[in-house]
Design an enzyme around this catalytic site. Structure first.
Site, PDB file in Angstrom:
ATOM      1  N   SER A 109       0.801  -1.234   0.000  1.00 46.03           N
ATOM      2  CA  SER A 109       0.000   0.000   0.000  1.00 46.03           C
ATOM      3  C   SER A 109       0.830   1.277   0.000  1.00 46.03           C
ATOM      4  CB  SER A 109      -0.917   0.030   1.222  1.00 46.03           C
ATOM      5  OG  SER A 109      -1.811  -1.043   1.165  1.00 46.03           O
ATOM      6  N   THR A 172      -1.531   4.771   3.164  1.00 48.67           N
ATOM      7  CA  THR A 172      -2.267   5.554   2.169  1.00 48.67           C
ATOM      8  C   THR A 172      -2.212   7.059   2.435  1.00 48.67           C
ATOM      9  OG1 THR A 172      -3.709   3.725   1.624  1.00 48.67           O
ATOM     10  CG2 THR A 172      -4.566   5.932   1.157  1.00 48.67           C
ATOM     11  N   GLU A 234      -8.653   8.125  26.184  1.00 46.67           N
ATOM     12  CA  GLU A 234      -9.820   7.233  26.163  1.00 46.67           C
ATOM     13  C   GLU A 234      -9.523   5.871  26.806  1.00 46.67           C
ATOM     14  OE1 GLU A 234     -11.289   6.769  22.169  1.00 46.67           O
ATOM     15  OE2 GLU A 234     -12.838   5.339  22.736  1.00 46.67           O
ATOM     16  N   GLU A 290      -8.942   7.267  17.650  1.00 46.51           N
ATOM     17  CA  GLU A 290      -8.433   6.062  18.316  1.00 46.51           C
ATOM     18  C   GLU A 290      -6.912   6.198  18.458  1.00 46.51           C
ATOM     19  OE1 GLU A 290      -9.902   3.273  19.575  1.00 46.51           O
ATOM     20  OE2 GLU A 290     -11.908   3.998  19.072  1.00 46.51           O
ATOM     21  N   ASP A 305     -16.826   7.113  18.313  1.00 49.26           N
ATOM     22  CA  ASP A 305     -16.218   7.076  16.982  1.00 49.26           C
ATOM     23  C   ASP A 305     -17.196   7.459  15.876  1.00 49.26           C
ATOM     24  OD1 ASP A 305     -13.874   6.159  18.151  1.00 49.26           O
ATOM     25  OD2 ASP A 305     -14.483   4.059  17.944  1.00 49.26           O
ATOM     26  N   GLU A 331     -10.013   7.594   2.611  1.00 50.42           N
ATOM     27  CA  GLU A 331      -9.618   6.197   2.544  1.00 50.42           C
ATOM     28  C   GLU A 331     -10.546   5.301   3.351  1.00 50.42           C
ATOM     29  OE1 GLU A 331      -5.918   3.134   3.277  1.00 50.42           O
ATOM     30  OE2 GLU A 331      -6.177   4.792   4.661  1.00 50.42           O
ATOM     31  N   HIS A 453      -2.030  -9.617  -0.289  1.00 48.10           N
ATOM     32  CA  HIS A 453      -2.603  -8.845  -1.392  1.00 48.10           C
ATOM     33  C   HIS A 453      -2.688  -9.710  -2.647  1.00 48.10           C
ATOM     34  CE1 HIS A 453      -0.959  -4.895   0.575  1.00 48.10           C
ATOM     35  NE2 HIS A 453      -1.917  -5.474   1.271  1.00 48.10           N
TER      36      HIS A 453
END
Ligand SMILES: *[C@@H]1O[C@H](CO)[C@@H](O)[C@H](O)[C@H]1NC(C)=O
Length: 526
Positions: A109, A172, A234, A290, A305, A331, A453
């Protein structure tokens, strides 16, 4: 005998599942004629200037994933599924991209992100650099950096944004702003000492420092922004969620400090904070929801979220305020993760969510001035087959048993991955497990803890100004060149003088030269 009976039952099922209208040949002729009329209209090309460009990147969203996602989304709407239309299916122009990296037949990627964002193919594992850079070799980086369409858009005065369901410093999004010999250098903590000594910077650092005025950044990845051992806001007790930085920087504060005093910059870390923002008064937004990647859509906590669609809505509202337009990278980053884990249901629901975001973006923009491109970086060894009947649950069984081990099998299978399972020397009998569970790992031919992949081409769907330039089988690095040409930025600025006039905008240069000619003629006469 039993098998024969089962076969007959399946046969009966098959014919009863053909929708009544589809038995009439006129149904198919009318459908094809409507498509034909639509295709003929596309001969009038959209040569407007793309004020805005949106790139939707489905990480790992190969063609088999797109088809399975279509069936799933249709079935979620209580349809058979196969004839359903995804939002991306409605895009008028489709092409294929060859995804190989300069040193890899089956790509990763990072190398592919460099191709479809920077317009240059590179080695696997490297980001925002040319193929002259060797993975993990910091000292090969200098002088080999390549810039992305996000930078070209920024340089042209447009607003720019990055929205992802992964860490914002994952492969990405990183290629949009970073130059790194290794995609795994999330923070300085993940870098080898010699790379630090040679002066290479981690990707989180580059996100805040390379292009300091990115208007919108949303995704996961909080832990890479804070000094080592800082407790997470969190997940206080969770050691794994703690900060990682060795340089002691609080990058969210650095981010805010770098913004002009007269602008409103907001850092948010949960959904409620995000939805409470008065977007008219937000100039810059950093949302980190996150410590690591965001959760799968199926497991998302609706309090903490936001969904990908919600993030896209906020992003477009902020970016739209710039009269010069915007570039937005979106993305759907965890389609890939679902597949890697062999969890097809997670992967496909991620893709359904990205398709929902595509529909929303479509409703907020116009194809007169917005070029939208949907593509994938690479495929996966994900497949579905087995002569399933029409309307079969996409996560269901093929309507037959293996003629060899006499066991059933799911339509969805992987070429390799963690779903390989042998029980007492034999293939697992899937009828004894819940193969429609969200975390069920589909069977694979080869055992691997992480499914790989796939190497075949991926689809490119395009809509809006100059979308027709995506028209055949292309090298993946061609994509940003088209987007830049369409929006008159980067290396392709100059053609726009003529494009502006053909788009019906003020053809100033020609009016001006006309007046000049008249003036010269008059001065000759007198
Ligand atoms: C597979 O499991 C199903 C459900 O328990 C059972 O009916 C079937 O006989 C099993 N098939 C084989 C070949 O063990």
């Amino acid at each position: 005998m039993l098998l024969l009976l089962l076969g007959l039952m399946a046969g009966a099922c098959l014919s009863s599942l053909v929708p009544e209208q589809e038995k009439d040949p006129q149904y198919w002729r009318d459908q094809a004629q409507r498509t034909l009329q639509h295709a003929l209209k596309l001969q009038e090309l959209n040569t407007h200037v793309a004020k805005n460009v949106i790139l939707f990147l489905g990480d790992g969203m190969g063609v088999s994933t797109v088809t399975a996602t279509r069936i799933l989304k249709g079935q979620m709407h209580h349809k058979l599924g196969e004839d359903y239309q995804l939002e991306m299916d409605k895009f008028p122009h489709v092409a294929l991209a060859k995804t190989y990296n300069t040193n890899a037949q089956v790509p990763d990627s990072a190398g592919t992100a460099t191709a479809y964002l920077c317009g240059v193919k590179s080695n696997e594992g490297t980001l925002g650099v040319s193929a002259a850079v060797t993975r993990s070799q910091c000292n090969t980086t200098k002088g080999n950096e390549v810039t992305s369409i996000l930078r070209w858009a920024k340089d042209a005065g447009k607003s720019v944004g990055i929205v992802t369901t992964t860490r914002v410093n994952h492969a990405t999004p990183s290629a949009a702003y970073a130059h790194s010999a290794d995609r795994d250098w999330y923070s300085d903590n993940e870098m080898p000492p010699e790379a630090l000594a040679q002066g290479c910077k981690d990707i989180a650092y580059q996100l805040i420092h390379n292009i300091p005025d990115i208007e919108v950044i949303m995704g996961g990845g909080r832990k890479y922004m804070f000094p080592k051992n800082t407790t997470d806001v969190e997940y206080g007790d969770d050691e794994k969620a703690r900060g990682t930085r060795l340089d002691g920087q609080f990058l969210t504060s650095v981010w805010k400090d770098k913004k002009p005093r007269n602008k409103n910059a907001h850092y948010v870390w949960n959904r409620m904070q995000l939805l409470e923002l008065d977007l008219d008064r937000v100039d810059y937004l950093l949302g980190l929801f996150e410590p690591w990647d965001m959760t799968y859509e199926l497991n998302r906590n609706n309090q903490t979220d936001p969904s990908l669609t919600e993030m896209v809505e906020v992003a477009i509202k902020i970016l739209k305020k710039n009269p010069k337009g915007f570039f937005l990278l979106v993305e759907g980053g965890r389609i890939d993760h679902g597949h890697h884990e062999g969890k097809a249901k997670q992967a496909l629901h991620e893709a359904v969510e990205m398709d929902r975001a595509i529909g929303l973006a479509d409703s907020m923009t116009s194809q007169k001035d917005t070029l939208t491109v949907v593509t994938a970086d690479h495929s996966h060894v994900f497949t579905f087959g087995g002569y399933t009947h029409r309307g079969n649950n996409i996560f269901g069984l093929a309507p037959m048993l293996s003629d060899t081990d006499k066991k059933p099998f799911t339509s969805i299978l992987y070429g390799n991955g963690p779903g390989y399972k042998v029980m007492a020397g034999e293939r697992e009998n899937v009828s004894t497990v819940d193969y429609t569970h969200e975390n069920y790992r589909a069977q694979s031919a080869v055992p691997l803890s992480y499914e790989t992949h796939g190497g075949e081409d991926v689809a490119i769907f395009a809509k809006g100004p100059m979308a027709h330039l995506l028209h055949g089988v292309h090298e993946q690095n061609y994509i940003p060149h088209v987007m830049a040409y369409a929006s008159c930025i980067g290396a392709n600025k100059d053609h726009c003088k003529s494009t502006l006039s053909s788009a019906g905008l003020a053809p100033l240069p020609s009016v001006f030269s006309g007046l000049l000619t008249i003036f010269l003629l008059l001065s000759l006469l007198f």
